[in-house]
Design a protein around this motif. Sequence first.
Motif, mmCIF file in Angstrom:
data_model
loop_
_atom_site.group_PDB
_atom_site.id
_atom_site.type_symbol
_atom_site.label_atom_id
_atom_site.label_comp_id
_atom_site.label_asym_id
_atom_site.label_seq_id
_atom_site.Cartn_x
_atom_site.Cartn_y
_atom_site.Cartn_z
ATOM 1 N N THR A 225 1.425 10.647 7.004
ATOM 2 C CA THR A 225 1.274 10.012 5.701
ATOM 3 C C THR A 225 2.251 10.605 4.694
ATOM 4 O OG1 THR A 225 -0.361 11.610 4.905
ATOM 5 C CG2 THR A 225 -1.192 9.727 6.167
ATOM 6 N N LEU A 226 2.377 9.934 3.545
ATOM 7 C CA LEU A 226 3.201 10.469 2.467
ATOM 8 C C LEU A 226 2.639 11.788 1.956
ATOM 9 C CD1 LEU A 226 4.126 7.364 0.269
ATOM 10 C CD2 LEU A 226 5.653 8.715 1.718
ATOM 11 N N ALA A 227 1.322 11.930 1.949
ATOM 12 C CA ALA A 227 0.724 13.195 1.531
ATOM 13 C C ALA A 227 1.163 14.317 2.461
ATOM 14 C CB ALA A 227 -0.798 13.071 1.503
ATOM 15 N N ASP A 228 1.227 14.049 3.773
ATOM 16 C CA ASP A 228 1.707 15.061 4.722
ATOM 17 C C ASP A 228 3.136 15.475 4.395
ATOM 18 O OD1 ASP A 228 -0.680 14.933 6.126
ATOM 19 O OD2 ASP A 228 0.079 13.492 7.596
ATOM 20 N N VAL B 204 3.787 6.573 7.948
ATOM 21 C CA VAL B 204 5.133 7.148 7.899
ATOM 22 C C VAL B 204 5.893 6.884 9.195
ATOM 23 C CG1 VAL B 204 6.447 9.311 7.812
ATOM 24 C CG2 VAL B 204 4.692 8.844 6.098
ATOM 25 N N PRO B 205 5.384 7.297 10.377
ATOM 26 C CA PRO B 205 6.151 6.991 11.593
ATOM 27 C C PRO B 205 6.202 5.502 11.913
ATOM 28 C CG PRO B 205 4.050 7.997 12.136
ATOM 29 C CD PRO B 205 4.203 8.112 10.669
ATOM 30 N N ARG B 206 5.168 4.742 11.527
ATOM 31 C CA ARG B 206 5.110 3.329 11.891
ATOM 32 C C ARG B 206 6.025 2.483 11.011
ATOM 33 N NH1 ARG B 206 1.626 -0.472 10.006
ATOM 34 N NH2 ARG B 206 0.424 1.151 8.977
ATOM 35 N N GLU C 285 0.836 -1.205 0.000
ATOM 36 C CA GLU C 285 0.000 0.000 0.000
ATOM 37 C C GLU C 285 0.871 1.256 0.000
ATOM 38 O OE1 GLU C 285 -3.511 2.168 2.669
ATOM 39 O OE2 GLU C 285 -2.779 0.160 3.205
ATOM 40 N N LEU C 286 1.929 1.241 0.799
ATOM 41 C CA LEU C 286 2.824 2.398 0.881
ATOM 42 C C LEU C 286 3.535 2.641 -0.450
ATOM 43 C CD1 LEU C 286 3.779 4.473 3.028
ATOM 44 C CD2 LEU C 286 5.735 2.971 3.452
ATOM 45 N N LEU C 287 4.031 1.580 -1.092
ATOM 46 C CA LEU C 287 4.721 1.740 -2.366
ATOM 47 C C LEU C 287 3.754 2.179 -3.455
ATOM 48 C CD1 LEU C 287 7.201 1.615 -4.145
ATOM 49 C CD2 LEU C 287 6.829 -0.852 -4.406
ATOM 50 N N ALA C 288 2.543 1.636 -3.470
ATOM 51 C CA ALA C 288 1.554 2.056 -4.472
ATOM 52 C C ALA C 288 1.249 3.546 -4.329
ATOM 53 C CB ALA C 288 0.282 1.230 -4.329
ATOM 54 N N GLN C 289 1.160 4.027 -3.098
ATOM 55 C CA GLN C 289 0.955 5.460 -2.881
ATOM 56 C C GLN C 289 2.154 6.256 -3.387
ATOM 57 O OE1 GLN C 289 -0.029 6.400 1.168
ATOM 58 N NE2 GLN C 289 -1.895 5.178 1.182
ATOM 59 N N ALA C 290 3.357 5.760 -3.113
ATOM 60 C CA ALA C 290 4.566 6.454 -3.558
ATOM 61 C C ALA C 290 4.620 6.530 -5.086
ATOM 62 C CB ALA C 290 5.804 5.758 -3.012
ATOM 63 N N LEU C 291 4.230 5.463 -5.765
ATOM 64 C CA LEU C 291 4.204 5.471 -7.224
ATOM 65 C C LEU C 291 3.243 6.535 -7.749
ATOM 66 C CD1 LEU C 291 4.168 1.608 -7.805
ATOM 67 C CD2 LEU C 291 5.940 3.155 -8.667
#
Length: 316
Positions: free
Chosen positions: A148-151, A116-118, A47-53
């Motif tokens: 979050t990455l958005a933050d 992000v922190p977790r 989920e984190l990598l998909a958001q980063a992409l």
Amino acid sequence: MVKPPATPDFILPFQFRDLGLRGRLVRLGTVADTVLRIHDYPDSVGELLAQALALSAALAGALKFDGVFTLQTKGNGPVSMMVADTTSAGEMRGCVTFDAARLAGAGTGSGPLGPVPRLLGSGHLAFTVDQGPNTERYQGIVELVGATLADCAHQYLRQSEQIESCIRLAAAKFPGGEGTAWRAGVLMLQRLPAPESKAGFDPNAAQSQDAAVEGWNRATALMSAFADGDLMDDAIGPYHFLDRVFPGERINVADAKALMHRCRCSELRVQRALASIPADQLESLKTGGRIEVVCQFCKASYVFDDAALRRFRAAG
């Protein structure tokens, strides 16, 4: 005439006619699912990598460049490094380095800490534009601040670009033909700088500025009202989605840009890398008389025996 997106993976630029706002809608279907199926990451990492992409595509779509835009995180959390890049031609790839044991102890997204922190911990987020060997590489870095990455992206845009921005970012598994498939999406809105005012007080300019502030506040409030699933759902066409998010607003939509999964690794690139390594060090890399190099992005394997090593090293 504006062309509708021809693929499930695209960047769709748009601009408000009356409010001095511009935005981009990014959706990733095949790209996100292909990258994550190659690696078979745990869901929290996927989920984190998909958001980063998706975020990489949205930020790259705001730039004029000929090369590679890279989003990279480095932190002290279970996910020590994450890379997602987008070329000016729309080619995308990504990968993650993580500690499985630490990840298992990090809990799930239902806890009080955001991803992000977790997962990433303390560290930094870097954005790099590389246009080739004969140009100066640009890089912007910001601390991993926020849940979050958005933050983190908001923090970067405020500090480095000084542009008011609002970002909605999501990724999830959707029901597919053979079980589930990964999807990701970004809706990014930016407030364009106001034109410079003439000397003295201009009541029309002041009124226009008040209207721009009101329009920005209204648009960002509307961006918080829709569900994450709508952002990624192919059943909701992109134009219909924008109409639903910003009802009554006059929006100009540009042609969509297609995105695709494509790795830039090749046998020639690997040969060049190995040719730069001293012969005695090459010996230490051999297993069973051969050297195998596996691409960290696409998992492609390149194997070279002694004859092949001698041949391309002799060729320079």
